[in-house]
Scaffold this motif. Structure first.
Motif, short mmCIF file in Angstrom:
data_model
loop_
_atom_site.label_atom_id
_atom_site.label_comp_id
_atom_site.label_asym_id
_atom_site.label_seq_id
_atom_site.Cartn_x
_atom_site.Cartn_y
_atom_site.Cartn_z
N PRO A 179 0.81 -1.23 0.00
CA PRO A 179 0.00 0.00 0.00
C PRO A 179 0.84 1.28 0.00
CG PRO A 179 -0.86 -1.57 1.60
CD PRO A 179 0.45 -2.10 1.14
N VAL A 180 2.09 1.20 0.43
CA VAL A 180 2.96 2.37 0.41
C VAL A 180 3.48 2.62 -1.01
CG1 VAL A 180 5.07 3.40 1.37
CG2 VAL A 180 3.59 1.98 2.81
N LEU A 181 3.65 1.55 -1.77
CA LEU A 181 4.23 1.66 -3.10
C LEU A 181 3.25 2.15 -4.16
CD1 LEU A 181 6.26 -1.68 -3.20
CD2 LEU A 181 7.18 0.62 -2.89
N ILE A 182 1.96 1.88 -3.95
CA ILE A 182 0.98 2.19 -4.98
C ILE A 182 -0.36 2.49 -4.32
CG2 ILE A 182 0.31 -0.22 -5.30
CD1 ILE A 182 0.14 0.35 -8.33
N GLY A 183 -1.16 3.32 -4.97
CA GLY A 183 -2.46 3.68 -4.42
C GLY A 183 -3.48 3.90 -5.52
N LYS A 184 -4.46 4.73 -5.23
CA LYS A 184 -5.52 5.00 -6.19
C LYS A 184 -4.93 5.57 -7.48
CE LYS A 184 -9.99 7.32 -6.58
NZ LYS A 184 -10.95 8.23 -5.92
N GLY A 185 -5.41 5.06 -8.60
CA GLY A 185 -4.88 5.47 -9.90
C GLY A 185 -3.78 4.58 -10.40
N GLY A 186 -3.36 3.64 -9.55
CA GLY A 186 -2.34 2.66 -9.95
C GLY A 186 -2.97 1.33 -10.29
#
Length: 489
Positions: A179-186
């Motif tokens: 969750p730190v590496l990627i979020g909404k829009g990924g």
């Protein structure tokens, strides 16, 4: 992909149908008695509704004695299994003071570091005396010692990356860092058989998740093409970033990732590669550096390398290795680094010492011998199981070898028969596997001797005959070849 024999599939469905039918009948009977009895909830809603724990009550409890077996020794090639008994049809199990010495085919002790080691153990004890058992703090407060700094440098050098960050729990390494590496829009594109920690991390990220067929680079490319062409849901804007998540060795299948082909596809479509080496780091490759070394993949082509210390290194925790910028970013944002208690110093020292043994920096060649032995043991055991007619999943050089059971009745039958012959095995069913794909998962260790493996093969063969899980005809053998195989080197 696993192809279930037609008759096996029918009998498995029929068995589950009977279990569900009788379970529902018992539930309806209980409703009648509950209706007649006094309700003690006093206005509260039931904390666990009947349909939510149906599987546990009506299926799992029947064979609960086959799971969660406590031990009273180090997880070496042989282990002391504590005996248990039940007075209520397995609903609850009580421990006794007796234990049984069993051949251990269930632990992840791939290189044999899980028990006393002449190089590692004295250094761990010395670290315990100097630093105590816990830091009692997170890494950013007072939980970083000189041993932690040394460990991160050691891991980065070992896996071939510029920097690394370590956490106190392997599961949390995936679930807290993704969750730190990627979020909404990924976009996360995940192998269909990835570990639950990856699934939880992906769900918690808020990113869009797509799945590709297990270990199939061609389907991965098809999914990448479609998703890049479509873009984000509703807006169809380009994805902010795309991460493809795979495992080095899949823990329930024993299969080695087709990493060269996957890396090639990801390069073509500019997607990041996240490689989980929980079961492959330390266990495969000439110097134990995992699937990249085994398959000749440059670690520079893998953007994020994850692994755990619970398997090959006889410790606990996990790591992420990557560029210095990536690791610095994680140290500022990852909750497993900011808030969780840091890995204990003795555990960190165990990892450092184990890596030194593997690399020969202890002044001996024991590390090379361990790596050669686990490869020989695994390939020998797999070949012999296949000759006997078992359906064994996985690839050569993998220390994980699942034996397919399928039918729910064969899960407890196989497990109990092996335990009766002093062989401890792990059986796995739903929800850890699909409903029809129950299996026994064998984990081979470098600490197993050839005598251990031959004993295990005899017991498993006997249990296989009794439970009817030899789904293929046994390979023909001459009597002389059989004697030579059983003869010790």
């Amino acid at each position: 992909m696993i192809t279930i024999p037609y008759l096996t599939a029918v009998s498995t469905y029929f068995s589950y149908g009977l279990l569900f039918a009788f379970g529902q009948l018992r539930d309806y009977s209980r409703l009648i008695f509950d209706w007649c009895s006094t309700n003690n909830l006093q206005g509260y809603a039931p904390i666990c509704l009947a349909h939510e724990d149906f599987y546990i009550r009506r299926l799992y409890h029947r064979i609960q004695d086959c799971f969660n077996r406590p031990i009273s020794s180090a997880p070496d090639s042989w282990v002391d299994v504590i005996e248990r008994y039940s007075n209520d049809n397995n609903k609850t199990l009580k421990r006794t003071t007796k234990s049984t010495r069993c051949l251990n085919l269930g632990s992840y002790n791939y290189l044999g570091f899980g028990s006393f080691d002449e190089y590692c153990t004295p250094r761990v004890i010395e670290s315990l005396k100097k630093f105590s058992a816990s830091t009692c703090s997170s890494r950013v407060d007072a939980g970083t010692t000189s041993v932690h700094a040394e460990l991160e440098e050691c891991v980065a050098k070992y896996v071939g990356k510029p920097a690394a960050i370590v956490t106190g729990m392997g599961f949390a390494t995936n679930s807290a860092i993704i969750p730190v590496l990627i979020g909404k829009g990924g976009l996360i594109i995940s192998d269909s058989l990835n570990h639950t920690s990856i699934v939880n991390g992906a769900r918690g990220s808020g990113a869009t998740i797509r799945v590709f067929q297990h270990n199939t680079p061609a389907h991965l490319e098809r999914v990448l093409k479609e998703q890049i062409a479509e873009g984000q849901p509703r807006t169809h804007r380009p994805w902010k970033k795309i991460i493809v998540v795979v495992e080095g060795i899949y823990s329930m299948e024993g299969e080695i990732c087709q990493l060269p082909e996957i890396v090639s596809v990801c390069k073509k479509y500019k997607a990041y590669v996240y490689l989980d080496e929980a079961h492959s780091i330390g266990a495969i490759g000439k110097t134990g550096r995992g699937v990249c070394e085994l398959l000749g993949v440059d670690t520079a082509d893998v953007d994020i390398m994850m692994g755990t210390f619970t398997k090959s290194f006889g410790s606990c925790g996990g790591y992420i290795a990557g560029s210095k910028d990536l690791i610095q970013y994680l140290k500022y944002h990852c909750p497993a680094h900011l808030y969780a208690t840091s890995i204990s110093t003795p555990s960190a020292q165990q990892i450092i010492s184990a890596i030194k043994v593997i690399l020969g920096e202890d002044g001996s060649n024991r590390g090379a011998q361990k790596l050669a032995r686990i490869r020989e043991n695994g390939n020998f055991f797999r070949a012999e199981l296949q000759k006997m007619g078992f359906e064994v999943l996985g690839d050569n050089d993998s220390p994980v070898m699942p034996i397919m059971l399928y039918n729910p009745a064969k899960i407890p039958a196989f497990s109990r028969e092996c335990l009766r012959e002093n062989v401890a095995v792990v059986v796995v069913g739903f929800p850890a596997t699909p409903l029809l794909l129950a299996r026994a998962r064998i984990c081979i260790s470098a600490s197993h001797s050839r005598e251990d493996l031959i004993k295990a093969l005899k017991v498993i063969s006997k249990a296989g005959d009794l439970t009817g899980i030899k789904y293929f005809p046994a390979a023909p053998k001459k009597q002389e070849e059989e004697k030579d195989r059983m003869k010790l080197d």
